[in-house]
Design a protein around this motif. Structure first.
Motif, mmCIF file in Angstrom:
data_model
loop_
_atom_site.group_PDB
_atom_site.id
_atom_site.type_symbol
_atom_site.label_atom_id
_atom_site.label_comp_id
_atom_site.label_asym_id
_atom_site.label_seq_id
_atom_site.Cartn_x
_atom_site.Cartn_y
_atom_site.Cartn_z
ATOM 1 N N LEU A 3 -0.340 -19.155 -44.148
ATOM 2 C CA LEU A 3 0.125 -19.911 -45.311
ATOM 3 C C LEU A 3 -1.050 -20.253 -46.217
ATOM 4 N N LYS A 4 -0.728 -20.544 -47.458
ATOM 5 C CA LYS A 4 -1.753 -20.985 -48.404
ATOM 6 C C LYS A 4 -1.743 -22.509 -48.475
ATOM 7 N N ASP A 5 -2.904 -23.083 -48.275
ATOM 8 C CA ASP A 5 -3.034 -24.539 -48.370
ATOM 9 C C ASP A 5 -2.731 -24.959 -49.806
ATOM 10 N N PRO A 6 -1.714 -25.830 -50.008
ATOM 11 C CA PRO A 6 -1.321 -26.196 -51.371
ATOM 12 C C PRO A 6 -2.383 -26.998 -52.117
ATOM 13 N N LEU A 7 -3.353 -27.556 -51.364
ATOM 14 C CA LEU A 7 -4.386 -28.351 -52.013
ATOM 15 C C LEU A 7 -5.634 -27.535 -52.313
ATOM 16 N N THR A 8 -6.079 -26.736 -51.318
ATOM 17 C CA THR A 8 -7.330 -25.987 -51.484
ATOM 18 C C THR A 8 -7.109 -24.526 -51.843
ATOM 19 N N ASN A 9 -5.862 -24.051 -51.710
ATOM 20 C CA ASN A 9 -5.508 -22.651 -51.971
ATOM 21 C C ASN A 9 -6.109 -21.663 -50.972
ATOM 22 N N GLU A 10 -6.736 -22.168 -49.912
ATOM 23 C CA GLU A 10 -7.254 -21.259 -48.892
ATOM 24 C C GLU A 10 -6.141 -20.850 -47.942
#
Length: 347
Positions: free
Chosen positions: A297-304
């Motif tokens: 998944l993509k971290d919604p805060l860091t986009n990692e």
């Protein structure tokens, strides 16, 4: 007198010290029971030993320990609908006894067909896979005779037709099977070639052999036989029909290679292939835990991108093992089982 008492107490302490480890070991080995396990259960048609054991045990694959020491159930495969099972405690361990442990003599004989006995697992879900799917390595596939054609220059043929193969038969068997390569198994971790899945499309009888040309009369076919289909005898080993689930002796860490029947996801009582086999110590009856691979998944805060942890999603049992590949039946599924999911030795 004081010396006598002191000696007695000393001996008692020694005895208790010797007994304590044994008692601790009994407690350690005690099977973990379900919180709401029944005190008695009446066997019904359609039950399996796995299902029944799951009502009592948190780890159903340990069912031989629940049944194994019961003199009335020497062969737990032979219990029948209508039998009453009662949970008892024997030497600190839970045990299932038949008909409450009471044996009543009667002049009447009870005759029950063997086929009505309760199976260990649902055999109907693997019957077709016991003989219809095999795994060949590269040498076996290359060396097996192959179909070159039929009579009157026919390219395809069916039941009742004569076809011709070229090569050297394995053994001197009059009955042969016709197999078609379905897929190549490649280890998803090491990229090692593991073998070819072969699907049985028919059976035949050897009518004649002249040099390396073999005449075959097709008896039964499920698909049309065509050029390059392979000729191979039925597996030499007897087909196992009674399975007793158990944990493997060695640590197993594998992956699901495929879901048979041509789909990518599976559930309870579906058949899968895994990238572990006899060379890793697996044999029919071994039970493994399934873990669903964590999604990315993509971290919604860091986009990692982050990978979620693997989660236990079921349990399977090996019913057919080859050198590097095994076929297994999914006995329990709490989530969707997919290609690439991990399989490990049960805790």
């Amino acid at each position: 007198m004081k010396q006598l008492v002191a000696g007695f107490l000393g001996a008692l302490v020694v005895c208790l010290a010797l007994i304590a480890p044994a008692q601790a070991e009994v407690r350690k080995d005690t099977l973990a029971l379900q919180d709401n396990y029944p005190k008695t259960y009446v066997v019904v048609k359609g039950d399996t030993l796995w299902d029944i054991s799951g009502m009592f045990l948190k780890s159903p694959w340990k069912w031989p320990q629940l049944w194994g020491y019961n003199q009335q159930i020497d062969n737990p495969h032979l219990i029948y609908p209508g039998d009453i099972l009662t949970l008892k405690w024997v030497d600190g361990q839970p045990r299932l006894v038949l008909n409450d442990g009471i044996i009543r003599l009667s002049p009447k004989a009870k005759v029950t067909r063997l086929k009505d006995a309760i199976p260990a697992i649902p055999l109907k879900d693997i019957n077709s896979f016991l003989s219809d799917n095999i795994v060949m390595d590269s040498d076996e596939l290359t060396g097996a005779p192959y179909i070159v054609g039929g009579t009157t220059q026919r390219i395809v043929a069916g039941a009742g037709d004569r076809v011709y193969a070229r090569g050297v038969l394995v053994g001197d068997y009059s009955r042969q099977n016709i197999y078609r390569p379905a897929k190549e198994y490649i280890d998803p971790v090491t990229d090692e070639h593991l073998g070819f899945e072969m699907f049985k499309i028919g059976d035949a009888v050897v009518a004649n052999k002249k040099g390396d040309i073999i005449s075959l009369d097709l008896r039964k076919t499920r698909e049309e036989v065509s050029a390059l289909d392979r000729v191979y005898p039925s597996p030499k080993e007897s087909i196992q029909s009674v399975f007793y689930p158990k944990g493997p002796e060695d640590e197993i860490n594998g992956r699901i290679l495929s879901v048979l029947r041509g789909v990518r996801q599976a559930g309870q009582y579906d058949v899968v292939a895994i990238n572990q086999g006899m060379r890793e110590g697996l044999s029919p009856g071994h039970v493994l835990t399934i873990f669903r691979a964590g999604e990315v998944l993509k971290d919604p805060l860091t986009n990692e991108l982050i990978t979620l942890p693997t989660e236990e999603s079921g349990m399977l049992m090996i019913f057919k093992a080859y050198d590097k590949v095994s076929y297994a039946l999914i006995l329990k599924a709490t989530d969707i089982v997919s290609i690439g999911d991990e399989v490990h030795s049960p805790e």
